[in-house]
Design a protein around this motif. Structure first.
Motif: not given
Length: 156
Positions: A132-156
Motif C-alpha cells: 500500500k505504501i509503495i503504491d501510494f508513493l509510486n503514484y506520487r512519482g517517487w523513484e522505485s529504488n528510493l521507495i523500497f529503501e525507505a519502506v524496508n527501513e521504516i516498515v518492519k
C-alpha cells in the motif's frame, strides 16, 4: 449567447494579466489565445510580446512548477518530469527545474511520507502494508529504488 469582440491590444493586456497572476507555460497561453479566434499573425504578435517582456518564460515556469509540486503536493521527480513533458517543456528546462529540489530535502520528505502513510494504514499484514505504501508513493512519482529503501527501513 453573443460572442464578445476584443481588440488585439485588449487581448494582449488580458494575457499579460493571465501570465502575471501565475507562471504559465506556452501550451496554457496558446490554449487561452485560441479562445479568442485570432488570425495567426495576431497570435504570433501577442506571443512575441509576452516573451519579449518576460511575461512568458518557460524556464521560470518549469522551476516554479517543480518547486511547488514538490513542496506542496509532495510529488516525486518522476511525476514532475511526466507533468512537465505533458506541458511540452524542453528537456533542458526539465533538468534545470529538477535542480530546484534539494537532494537532502527530497530524501527527508520521502521518509516523512513513508512514516506518515505507515501510521495511517490499519493493515496488519506487513507485506500488504508495504504494498500500500509503495503504491501510494509510486503514484506520487517517487523513484522505485528510493521507495523500497525507505519502506524496508521504516516498515518492519
Amino acid at each position: 449567447m453573443k460572442k464578445q469582440v476584443f481588440s488585439v491590444e485588449e487581448i494582449k493586456r488580458k494575457l499579460e494579466q493571465y501570465c502575471v497572476y501565475q507562471d504559465r507555460c506556452h501550451k496554457e497561453v496558446e490554449k487561452k489565445l485560441s479562445e479568442y479566434n485570432l488570425i495567426p499573425e495576431a497570435k504570433e504578435y501577442i506571443l512575441l510580446h509576452l516573451l519579449q517582456h518576460n511575461f512568458l518564460n518557460e524556464e521560470r515556469f518549469a522551476k516554479s512548477f517543480a518547486r511547488g509540486k514538490f513542496r506542496i503536493k509532495k510529488w516525486g521527480k518522476q511525476r514532475i518530469i511526466r507533468e512537465l513533458k505533458f506541458r511540452d517543456i524542453s528537456q533542458y528546462n526539465i533538468k534545470t527545474a529538477l535542480k530546484e529540489i534539494d537532494d537532502q530535502e527530497y530524501i527527508t520528505t520521502l521518509y516523512e511520507l513513508v512514516e506518515k502513510k505507515n501510521e495511517s494504514i490499519s493493515e496488519t499484514n506487513i507485506y500488504k502494508r508495504k504494498k500500500k505504501i509503495i503504491d501510494f508513493l509510486n503514484y506520487r512519482g517517487w523513484e522505485s529504488n528510493l521507495i523500497f529503501e525507505a519502506v524496508n527501513e521504516i516498515v518492519k
